[in-house]
Write a protein that holds these residues in place. Structure first.
Motif, short mmCIF file in Angstrom:
data_model
loop_
_atom_site.label_atom_id
_atom_site.label_comp_id
_atom_site.label_asym_id
_atom_site.label_seq_id
_atom_site.Cartn_x
_atom_site.Cartn_y
_atom_site.Cartn_z
N LEU B 183 0.81 -1.71 -0.05
CA LEU B 183 -0.04 0.30 0.03
C LEU B 183 0.78 0.94 0.13
CD1 LEU B 183 -2.83 -0.77 2.86
CD2 LEU B 183 -3.06 -1.05 0.41
N ALA B 187 1.53 3.91 -2.99
CA ALA B 187 0.61 5.03 -2.55
C ALA B 187 2.09 6.23 -3.05
CB ALA B 187 0.98 5.64 -1.71
N TYR B 200 -1.77 10.26 4.36
CA TYR B 200 -3.21 9.63 3.47
C TYR B 200 -2.67 8.21 4.09
CZ TYR B 200 -3.21 14.51 1.57
OH TYR B 200 -2.74 15.58 1.79
N VAL B 201 -1.67 7.51 3.65
CA VAL B 201 -1.68 5.82 3.68
C VAL B 201 -1.68 5.44 5.55
CG1 VAL B 201 -0.81 3.74 2.89
CG2 VAL B 201 -1.57 5.77 1.15
N PRO B 204 -4.01 6.42 8.24
CA PRO B 204 -5.19 7.06 8.75
C PRO B 204 -5.40 4.84 9.10
CG PRO B 204 -4.54 7.88 7.05
CD PRO B 204 -3.00 7.74 6.80
N LEU B 205 -3.85 3.88 8.27
CA LEU B 205 -4.54 2.98 8.55
C LEU B 205 -3.95 2.12 9.65
CD1 LEU B 205 -2.87 1.76 5.18
CD2 LEU B 205 -5.49 1.55 6.19
N TRP B 282 -13.44 -0.43 6.90
CA TRP B 282 -12.91 -1.06 5.37
C TRP B 282 -12.52 -2.45 6.05
CZ3 TRP B 282 -10.13 2.58 8.46
CH2 TRP B 282 -8.65 2.05 8.53
#
Lengths: 367, 283
Positions: B183, B187, B200-201, B204-205, B282
């Motif tokens: 991921l 990105a 952004y990745v 948040p994860l 998710w």
């Protein structure tokens, strides 16, 4: 064919010059030269450990080569970080961002390029329509099927008009039928957008179906680059011949050349005639390749340039064709593949006469 | 199965089959009831003794409200510091080569295996007026007089951070470990700078881990006794200390205090597990 958006047209191709990469004492890629032309679909084909994935990582910028140069569209990108390369990529397991919707995933590269909201929206819609996913934009990746996820990954990789598209074994996780469907569709889209593409796979069938050209890799080196039919029909060496398709590959020695025909003494214990484009040296060691489907079943008065008797040892029914393992009287094995006859064909234990024409044999390099 | 739908019978599982699982869970459930739920029930009864809410009304006294707010503020400090310190550590444990990561793990876990009391007294040796740190600062001429590290809020916070940091790192690590490295690569190739990849990745994860660590550390901070008692030297009060004091003087009031703390804790837990579910929508 109408081509959508000039931005999809790269000015120049991709070029790898003397690129090498080692990990510790292991050489992953050994001085590779490779060119991909604008709009071309090139496949890196090889067994695992052949260096194909490392080459892809070098092109993407996830790894930096120990030596050599990578040029994309006239620019040296050897040490440029991935995010400034303008390359789209579809990962093996798609790598969709799980915390974003389909639309947010596709918009990601556009947002990173700080495009205006309205442009982003239009481009996302266009890309989703291109991969036939309109209407699913508010779903999460986890709510999509494998095929749909792959479409999203593809849309995300092409939405920003990349100079180059990289595909890292993207079909591995799909079932056979869906895989074939996606292959055809992706190829169609790639041709329509004239998108320069580098595709990594270990599946030779996939490579033959999709590619303009195939680079066959082995142990970090390029063994041969050519169109699918060149690779299949005129393999440069034993490795390529053995890796692509099934083959009868025998060692032999040139026993005489007469014009465009050569006599080859095979270690099978028989001497055969082969058509040769350029005459080899008398006494040189070669390998002879005869594809199983080039073998002929000689019934009645049919003859072939080279023929012998063999016993059917095993049959594998494949639907439209049947694969036969034949044993020569001296115990050597010969593979044949014939379209399944309407009536009863040869059975296990039968003795048959088989042969091939001089023009169906191929001499390949000894090594 | 070739059974036609209408002819299949539900085979009854003999009751003895259920005995195993019941027997296995009976002991822990019994212990929980005996040593947790029963005492809490007694606590509730005690807090209501006298047949009115008078003990709870006393909790609303400004003096006690201030202790509550101080407790929560200290907890917030501690939790925030643990997060800021623990996030990079957890990331290091995930990203570093396995040899370095295992060394890092030992450093993170070592405090967990050491007695809280030992660790707290060690801090007193380090932070005291004549402690190692103050002597170093004086010798180097950075300060003119010893810095008061002990028996005040900063001292309590330092001690608590040290004790609770592993409990922040571990949930963070568990979540970060599950973030697919592809991921981050995706990105990057799609145009995100290293900062963008993080914002952004990665961040948040990792949020579920942040939330889990935050909740764990905050709840433990809110009820922490030993370290604040020693490092605060009685000058920094928190709810647990008042509780200990009042349990000897006025048991029903102590019970009311305890229940208020329990309710606050449960509230925080409720909010965070709500958020947690939202942040993991998710998966």
């Amino acid at each position: 064919m109408a081509c959508r958006g000039v931005s999809f047209l790269p000015e120049e191709g991709l070029e790898l010059v003397g690129v090498a990469k080692s990990f510790g004492s292991v050489t992953a890629v050994a001085e590779v030269d490779l060119r991909v032309h604008p709009g071309e679909f090139l496949t890196l084909l090889g067994p695992s450990g052949s260096g194909k994935t490392t080459i892809l990582k070098l092109i993407a910028g996830f790894e930096v080569p120990d030596q050599g140069e990578i040029r994309l569209a006239g620019r040296d990108i050897t040490v440029i970080p991935p995010y400034r390369r303008d390359i789209g990529m579809v990962f093996q397991h798609y790598a969709l961002f799980p915390h974003m919707t389909v639309a947010e995933n596709v918009a990601f590269p556009l947002r990173m390029r700080r495009l205006k909201d309205r442009t982003v929206q239009a481009k996302v819609e266009e890309a989703l329509a291109l991969v036939k996913l309109s209407g699913l934009d508010r779903r999460r990746p986890s709510e999509l099927s494998g095929g749909q996820q792959q479409r999203v990954a593809l849309a995300r990789a092409i939405v920003f008009g990349p100079r180059l598209l990289l595909l890292d074994e993207p079909f591995g996780a799909l079932d056979r039928k869906l895989r074939e469907e996606m292959q055809v569709e992706m190829r169609f889209l790639q041709q329509r957008l004239r998108l320069m593409t580098v595709f990594v796979t270990h599946d030779q069938e996939e490579a033959l179906v999709m590619s303009d050209r195939i680079a066959v890799l082995n142990a970090g080196q390029v063994e041969q680059v050519g169109t699918p039919d060149e690779i299949y029909d005129r393999p440069a060496n034993g490795f390529v011949a053995g890796f692509i398709g099934e083959s009868n590959l025998w060692k032999g020695v040139i026993a005489g050349v007469h014009g465009a025909l050569a006599r080859v003494g095979l270690d099978l214990g028989i001497t055969v005639t082969v058509a040769v484009p350029e005459p080899p040296k008398d006494g040189s060691q070669v390998r002879l390749l005869v594809r199983p489907e080039r073998m002929q079943l000689l019934t009645g008065t049919r003859t072939a340039d080279n023929s012998f008797e063999a016993r059917v040892h095993q049959m594998v029914y494949l639907g439209e064709s049947t694969k036969y393992r034949l044993n020569l009287p001296n115990g050597h094995e010969v593979l044949a593949r014939w379209s399944t006859p309407r009536l009863a064909g040869p059975r296990v234990g039968d003795t048959v006469r088989v042969g091939w024409d001089a023009s169906d044999g191929r001499l390949v390099r000894w090594d | 199965m070739s059974n036609v739908a209408g002819t299949t019978h539900v085979r009854r599982v003999p009751w003895r089959r259920h005995l195993g699982p019941v027997a296995l869970t009976a002991a822990p459930i019994g212990l929980l009831f005996l040593f947790l739920y029963y005492p809490i029930a007694r606590l509730v009864l005690a807090s209501l003794s006298g047949g009115s809410l008078q003990h709870f009304q006393r909790v609303l006294d400004p003096l006690y409200l201030q202790v509550f707010s101080q407790t929560l503020i200290i907890s917030l400090y501690v939790t925030a510091c643990c997060l800021v310190l623990g996030y990079p550590v957890a990331h290091f444990l995930c990203a570093a080569p396995s040899r370095w990561a295992s060394v890092g793990f030992i450093f993170v876990l070592l405090p967990l295996w050491t007695s809280v009391l030992v660790r707290t007294y060690a801090w007193i040796i380090l932070l005291g007026r004549n402690g190692v740190i103050n002597r170093a600062l004086l010798t180097l001429g950075i300060v003119d007089s010893p810095v008061p590290f002990l028996y005040n809020v900063p001292g309590v916070v330092i001690g608590m951070i040290h004790v609770l940091l592993p409990l922040m790192v571990l949930p963070l690590y568990a979540v970060m470990r599950r973030i697919d490295p592809d991921l981050l690569k995706a990105a990057a190739i799609l145009g995100a700078s290293p900062l963008g990849v993080f914002a952004y990745v990665y961040l948040p994860l990792s949020l579920p881990g942040v939330l889990a660590g935050f909740t764990l550390v905050f709840i433990l901070s809110a009820g922490f006794y030993i370290t604040p008692a020693i490092m605060g030297g009685g000058r920094v009060l928190n709810v647990a200390m008042i509780l200990e004091q009042q349990s000897r003087l006025d048991l029903p009031f102590a019970a009311a205090l305890a229940i208020c703390l329990l309710v606050i804790t449960l509230f925080i837990y409720g909010v965070s597990s709500r958020l947690l579910r939202g942040s993991q929508a998710w998966s």
